[in-house]
Design a protein around this motif. Structure first.
Motif: not given
Ligand SMILES: [Mg+2]
Ligand SMILES: Nc1ncnc2c1ncn2[C@@H]1O[C@H](COP(=O)(O)OP(=O)(O)OP(=O)(O)O)[C@@H](O)[C@H]1O
Length: 239
Positions: A44-46, A86-88, A160-163
């Motif tokens: 997913k992030s990739t 970002f995820q973080r 949006l990566d895991e907001p």
């Molecule tokens: Mg990810």
């Protein structure tokens, strides 16, 4: 000509023998929220990195508003309306909230970055916290600031990566409400990677399910929830 604000065709990213993403087709219509779910390591992030240009494509193509942007860099794609979180959290600790958003807007080349920042802060109910140092914000507010930073310069597509990661149920719910309001008021389209299934199934117009770098299902939330392969691969007994 397509009506899609975003379209990927046969997108692949391989790391040596690891096929992190392998032949992914995705679309995003104007104003749509598409949820992107799948187990840890599904890619997913990739795929977000592939769309923004942060990672080089092994294969395939990315289109923004009908134009092939595959050869363009991250900054150029951002200028053309493709934004991400970002995820973080990427919040800078020691700067006041308003300053940080203004700076981000200025970096985007926005003509009136003060007005842009004001509008974004108001949109996310952060306007009263403009003078607060970012590290003094609560975690939920920091995640809203992340979203604010992604929204400067009026992007058309938000990735949006895991907001919602690390937020309480109430905070997640609030953020979800903001996201829905944004798609209506600002005509932004959202690709939402999120592990909180209540949120994803609650606010997505459509959902795409990843497993091992490939799409195993896509459709309206009810269809996806009923898909036997999805239940087996991912939702398990939680469905
Ligand atoms: Mg990810
Ligand atoms: N720089 C890299 N080099 C090699 N392999 C990588 C690299 N980045 C990611 N991978 C691998 O690619 C696959 C997809 O990772 P990715 O981070 O995209 O998954 P994800 O769906 O975002 O997972 P999560 O839900 O845990 O965030 C994983 O197998 C991961 O180990």
């Amino acid at each position: 000509m397509s009506d899609y604000v975003l379209k990927t065709q046969d997108v692949a990213i391989h790391y040596g023998g690891v096929k992190a993403v392998d032949g992914v087709a995705l679309t995003l219509e104007r104003g749509q929220i598409r949820g992107l779910i799948g187990p840890n390591g599904a890619g997913k992030s990739t795929v977000i990195d592939a769309i923004t240009g942060r990672r080089r494509l092994t294969r395939g193509r990315v289109e923004l508003a009908g134009e092939d942007v595959s050869a363009l860099g991250v900054v150029e794609r951002r200028r053309r309306g493709l934004s991400r979180s970002f995820q973080r959290t990427s919040v800078f600790g020691r700067m006041p909230v308003r300053k940080q958003v203004e700076l981000a807007s200025h970096k985007m080349g926005t003509t009136d970055s003060e007005a842009d920042a004001d509008e974004v802060l108001r949109e996310l109910a952060l306007d009263r916290l403009g003078d607060v140092i970012a590290s003094d914000l609560g975690y939920g507010e920091q995640r809203r600031l992340d979203l604010a930073l992604a929204l400067v310069g009026r992007p058309t597509v938000l990735l949006l990566d895991e907001p919602m990661a690390g937020l309480s149920v109430q905070e997640s719910h609030d953020l979800a409400k903001h996201l829905q309001a944004l798609t209506n008021r600002r005509n932004v389209s959202v690709l939402l990677v999120e592990h909180d299934m209540d949120v994803v199934f609650g606010i997505s117009d459509e959902i795409t399910v990843f497993e091992l770098g490939r799409v195993i299902a896509a459709g309206r939330p009810a269809e996806v929830r009923a898909d036997p392969r999805v239940r087996e691969a991912y939702l398990g007994s939680a469905a």
